[in-house]
Design a protein around this motif. Structure first.
Motif, PDB file in Angstrom:
ATOM      1  N   VAL A 215       1.765  -1.199   0.194  1.00  0.00           N
ATOM      2  CA  VAL A 215       0.177  -0.027   0.143  1.00  0.00           C
ATOM      3  C   VAL A 215       0.606   1.081  -0.199  1.00  0.00           C
ATOM      4  CG1 VAL A 215      -1.204   1.262   1.184  1.00  0.00           C
ATOM      5  CG2 VAL A 215      -2.032  -1.426   0.909  1.00  0.00           C
ATOM      6  N   GLU A 216       0.474   1.739  -0.926  1.00  0.00           N
ATOM      7  CA  GLU A 216       1.393   3.573  -0.496  1.00  0.00           C
ATOM      8  C   GLU A 216       0.874   4.555  -0.737  1.00  0.00           C
ATOM      9  OE1 GLU A 216       3.028   3.160  -5.023  1.00  0.00           O
ATOM     10  OE2 GLU A 216       4.807   1.791  -4.768  1.00  0.00           O
ATOM     11  N   ARG A 217      -0.288   4.767  -1.293  1.00  0.00           N
ATOM     12  CA  ARG A 217      -1.431   5.997  -1.245  1.00  0.00           C
ATOM     13  C   ARG A 217      -2.892   5.488  -0.867  1.00  0.00           C
ATOM     14  NH1 ARG A 217       1.836   7.354  -4.838  1.00  0.00           N
ATOM     15  NH2 ARG A 217      -0.352   7.511  -6.228  1.00  0.00           N
ATOM     16  N   VAL A 218      -3.494   6.069  -0.148  1.00  0.00           N
ATOM     17  CA  VAL A 218      -5.714   5.672   0.366  1.00  0.00           C
ATOM     18  C   VAL A 218      -6.145   7.033  -0.177  1.00  0.00           C
ATOM     19  CG1 VAL A 218      -7.118   4.531   1.770  1.00  0.00           C
ATOM     20  CG2 VAL A 218      -4.259   4.102   2.184  1.00  0.00           C
ATOM     21  N   ASP A 229      -3.713   0.522  -8.740  1.00  0.00           N
ATOM     22  CA  ASP A 229      -5.453   1.016  -7.130  1.00  0.00           C
ATOM     23  C   ASP A 229      -5.865  -0.387  -7.649  1.00  0.00           C
ATOM     24  OD1 ASP A 229      -3.405   3.021  -7.947  1.00  0.00           O
ATOM     25  OD2 ASP A 229      -5.475   4.183  -9.486  1.00  0.00           O
ATOM     26  N   LEU A 230      -6.678  -0.122  -6.488  1.00  0.00           N
ATOM     27  CA  LEU A 230      -7.683  -1.429  -5.700  1.00  0.00           C
ATOM     28  C   LEU A 230      -9.060  -0.635  -5.537  1.00  0.00           C
ATOM     29  CD1 LEU A 230      -8.347  -4.317  -5.177  1.00  0.00           C
ATOM     30  CD2 LEU A 230      -7.099  -3.538  -2.877  1.00  0.00           C
ATOM     31  N   ALA A 231      -9.887  -0.625  -6.301  1.00  0.00           N
ATOM     32  CA  ALA A 231     -11.214   0.232  -5.032  1.00  0.00           C
ATOM     33  C   ALA A 231     -12.271  -0.476  -3.830  1.00  0.00           C
ATOM     34  CB  ALA A 231     -12.188   0.343  -6.195  1.00  0.00           C
ATOM     35  N   TYR A 232     -12.274  -0.181  -3.318  1.00  0.00           N
ATOM     36  CA  TYR A 232     -12.537  -0.347  -1.934  1.00  0.00           C
ATOM     37  C   TYR A 232     -13.829   0.245  -1.934  1.00  0.00           C
ATOM     38  CZ  TYR A 232     -11.071   3.547   0.024  1.00  0.00           C
ATOM     39  OH  TYR A 232     -10.508   4.742   1.121  1.00  0.00           O
ATOM     40  N   ASP A 233     -15.209  -0.358  -1.235  1.00  0.00           N
ATOM     41  CA  ASP A 233     -15.564   1.015  -0.399  1.00  0.00           C
ATOM     42  C   ASP A 233     -15.266   0.286   1.273  1.00  0.00           C
ATOM     43  OD1 ASP A 233     -18.525   0.605  -2.472  1.00  0.00           O
ATOM     44  OD2 ASP A 233     -17.211  -1.295  -2.449  1.00  0.00           O
ATOM     45  N   GLN A 234     -14.666  -0.352   1.670  1.00  0.00           N
ATOM     46  CA  GLN A 234     -14.536  -0.284   3.111  1.00  0.00           C
ATOM     47  C   GLN A 234     -12.947  -0.779   2.948  1.00  0.00           C
ATOM     48  OE1 GLN A 234     -16.670  -3.378   5.416  1.00  0.00           O
ATOM     49  NE2 GLN A 234     -15.427  -2.335   7.193  1.00  0.00           N
ATOM     50  N   PHE A 235     -12.624  -0.178   4.386  1.00  0.00           N
ATOM     51  CA  PHE A 235     -11.007  -0.873   4.168  1.00  0.00           C
ATOM     52  C   PHE A 235     -10.321  -0.776   6.302  1.00  0.00           C
ATOM     53  CE2 PHE A 235      -6.444   0.479   3.099  1.00  0.00           C
ATOM     54  CZ  PHE A 235      -5.972   0.079   3.154  1.00  0.00           C
ATOM     55  N   VAL A 236     -10.375  -1.738   5.863  1.00  0.00           N
ATOM     56  CA  VAL A 236      -9.669  -2.234   8.014  1.00  0.00           C
ATOM     57  C   VAL A 236      -8.181  -2.305   7.736  1.00  0.00           C
ATOM     58  CG1 VAL A 236      -9.900  -3.296   9.324  1.00  0.00           C
ATOM     59  CG2 VAL A 236     -11.670  -3.401   8.167  1.00  0.00           C
ATOM     60  N   TRP A 237      -7.126  -1.814   8.801  1.00  0.00           N
ATOM     61  CA  TRP A 237      -6.005  -2.193   8.533  1.00  0.00           C
ATOM     62  C   TRP A 237      -5.558  -2.987   9.544  1.00  0.00           C
ATOM     63  CZ3 TRP A 237      -2.207  -1.339   5.399  1.00  0.00           C
ATOM     64  CH2 TRP A 237      -0.764  -1.353   5.727  1.00  0.00           C
ATOM     65  N   THR A 238      -4.568  -3.359   9.724  1.00  0.00           N
ATOM     66  CA  THR A 238      -4.098  -4.503  10.728  1.00  0.00           C
ATOM     67  C   THR A 238      -2.499  -4.213  10.698  1.00  0.00           C
ATOM     68  OG1 THR A 238      -4.680  -6.704   9.879  1.00  0.00           O
ATOM     69  CG2 THR A 238      -7.015  -5.714  11.056  1.00  0.00           C
ATOM     70  N   GLY A 239      -2.088  -3.636   9.314  1.00  0.00           N
ATOM     71  CA  GLY A 239      -0.831  -3.812   8.837  1.00  0.00           C
ATOM     72  C   GLY A 239       0.501  -3.324   9.889  1.00  0.00           C
ATOM     73  N   GLY A 240       0.604  -3.344  11.468  1.00  0.00           N
ATOM     74  CA  GLY A 240       1.399  -3.403  12.312  1.00  0.00           C
ATOM     75  C   GLY A 240       1.214  -1.955  13.491  1.00  0.00           C
ATOM     76  N   ILE A 241       2.336  -2.265  14.897  1.00  0.00           N
ATOM     77  CA  ILE A 241       1.756  -2.021  15.362  1.00  0.00           C
ATOM     78  C   ILE A 241       2.805  -0.873  15.698  1.00  0.00           C
ATOM     79  CG2 ILE A 241       0.737  -3.628  16.648  1.00  0.00           C
ATOM     80  CD1 ILE A 241       3.256  -4.426  18.323  1.00  0.00           C
TER      81      ILE A 241
END
Length: 380
Positions: A215-218, A229-241
Motif C-alpha cells: 500500500v503506497e497511498r489511500v 489501484d484497488l477500489a474499495y468500499d471499506q478498508f480495515v488496517w491491521t498492518g503493524g504496531i
C-alpha cells in the motif's frame, strides 16, 4: 515503598495480580489504565460478527484486583528513569519500581491517507465500526479490503466472510473480501505448514489474497499499491504496531531481564523484547503473559533486596525471560488453525483448542463467568 504498573492489558493485569501475591503487604501497588475494564484484545475480532461477545471479553478491573489501587486515567508522558508518569487529568504517578505495560497502537508508517480512510482494530468500538461499515457493504454490494495478513488481519477477513455468509451473501460474488499483504505469504512470520493451513482456510471462505502488494497511498475510494489501484468500499488496517503515544510511538528495547532502567521494566507489546537466547520476541498475548511472570519475579527480588539488603551488598541476580510458547492459534470465521509443536490442526480440534486458550486465560485471572461465556461463543 510504591510499585506502579502502567497499562492493564495482558501484561499489566497478569503482572499486577502476581505482584499482589508476591510483594509484602507493606508495599503499595497501583495499576493505571485508561479504561475501567480489561479487554481481551486478541478476541475483539469476534465482536464484528457477534456483538454480544463483548460482554464475555470485557472484565471490570475492580473484579480482578485484590489490594492494588486502580487509577482510571490516561498516561500521557512517561519518565522511566525518573520513575514518574503524567496523566491526562493533570495528576502524576511516581514509583520506586514500575512497569510499562501500555500495549501498542496501530502503525500507519506515514502512508498518505491511511489513517484518515482506514479503520484499525484495537478496541471494541473499532469492532462495532467495522461491523456497521460491512453491513453497508452487504446491503449495497461492494468490496471490503483488509490491509495486513498477520493473525489480526486473517481473523478480521475470516469474520467478514462469515458474516456475509450468515447474511446470505456469497463471497466472492457481488460482495468481495480482499486481504492485501506486502510480504509473499499470509501469516508470513509463522512456520510453513501453519501458513499453508491459514491460506487454505481463507480461500475456502472466498477471501481473495493479494500478497506482494504494498500500500503506497489511500484515497477515499481506492488504494494505490505498487501493483495498481484497488477500489474499495471499506478498508480495515491491521498492518503493524507502534508504541503508545506516551512513549512517542516507540517500543523501547529491553533484554531478557525486561529492565528498561534501574527502577523501571517494560514488557508486552509496549517493548521490543530480546529473550535469553538473543532472539526477538513476537508481540503476542501469550508472550506478554509469560513476560509478566519474569517481571514479577524480578520486581519481587529487587523489592526484597531494598527492604533487606544482602550482607555482601550485591544486588540480586535477575531472572531472564526465554520465549517459549506451546504453539500458535488463529480463528478464520467459524474455522481455526492451531499449531501445537510440529502438528497443525484445523476443524473442530482447532476450534476447541482456540476456545480453551481464551477461556483458560480468563480463568487464570479470576474471571470464571466470562471464561464460560467465551467458550460458549467460540464453540457456537
Amino acid at each position: 515503598m510504591h510499585v506502579a504498573v502502567l497499562g492493564a492489558g495482558y501484561a499489566g493485569v497478569t503482572l499486577t495480580r502476581k505482584l499482589e501475591s508476591r510483594l509484602p503487604p507493606e508495599v503499595d501497588i497501583t495499576l493505571v489504565n485508561e479504561n475501567p475494564e480489561h479487554v481481551l484484545v486478541h478476541e475483539t475480532h469476534r465482536a464484528i460478527r457477534r456483538p454480544a461477545v463483548a460482554d464475555a471479553i470485557s472484565v471490570p478491573l475492580s473484579d480482578l484486583l485484590d489490594r492494588a489501587e486502580l487509577v482510571v486515567d490516561r498516561v500521557v508522558d512517561v519518565d522511566p528513569d525518573g520513575g514518574r508518569a503524567e496523566l491526562a487529568s493533570g495528576d502524576a504517578v511516581e514509583w520506586d519500581y514500575g512497569a510499562l505495560c501500555l500495549g501498542s497502537e496501530t502503525a500507519y508508517y506515514g502512508i498518505e491517507g491511511l489513517r484518515e480512510h482506514a479503520t484499525p482494530l484495537k478496541s471494541l468500538d473499532h469492532a462495532a465500526t467495522i461491523r456497521a461499515d460491512f453491513l453497508d457493504v452487504l446491503a449495497d454490494g461492494g468490496r471490503a479490503v483488509v490491509g495486513g495478513a498477520g493473525l489480526s488481519g486473517v481473523q478480521v477477513a475470516g469474520e467478514l466472510a462469515a458474516l456475509a455468509d450468515e447474511e446470505g451473501r456469497a463471497v466472492p460474488g457481488d460482495v468481495e473480501v480482499v486481504i492485501v499483504e506486502m510480504l509473499s505469504e499470509v501469516a508470513a512470520n509463522f512456520p510453513p505448514n501453519f501458513r499453508r493451513a491459514v491460506r487454505e482456510q481463507l480461500e475456502a471462505r472466498g477471501v481473495e489474497i493479494r500478497t506482494e502488494t504494498t500500500v503506497e497511498r489511500v484515497r477515499g475510494d481506492r488504494i494505490v499499491t505498487d501493483d495498481g489501484d484497488l477500489a474499495y468500499d471499506q478498508f480495515v488496517w491491521t498492518g503493524g504496531i507502534a508504541g503508545d503515544e506516551a512513549l512517542d510511538g516507540d517500543r523501547p528495547a529491553v533484554r531478557a531481564d525486561l529492565r528498561l532502567g534501574e527502577r523501571t521494566f517494560a514488557l508486552g507489546d509496549a517493548a521490543s523484547v530480546v529473550d535469553a537466547a538473543g532472539e526477538p520476541v513476537p508481540a503476542s498475548a501469550s508472550a506478554a503473559v509469560r513476560e509478566a511472570d519474569t517481571a514479577a519475579e524480578n520486581l519481587a527480588r529487587l523489592v526484597d533486596h531494598e527492604r533487606s539488603p544482602s550482607a555482601d551488598g550485591f544486588a540480586p541476580r535477575l531472572a531472564r525471560y526465554r520465549f517459549d510458547v506451546p504453539g500458535w492459534l488463529v480463528s478464520v470465521g467459524d474455522g481455526a488453525v492451531a499449531q501445537l509443536g510440529p502438528t497443525v490442526l484445523t476443524g473442530a480440534a482447532a476450534r476447541a483448542t482456540k476456545a480453551s486458550v481464551g477461556a483458560g486465560y480468563l480463568t487464570s485471572v479470576g474471571a470464571v463467568r466470562n471464561a464460560v461465556e467465551l467458550a460458549e461463543e467460540e464453540l457456537r
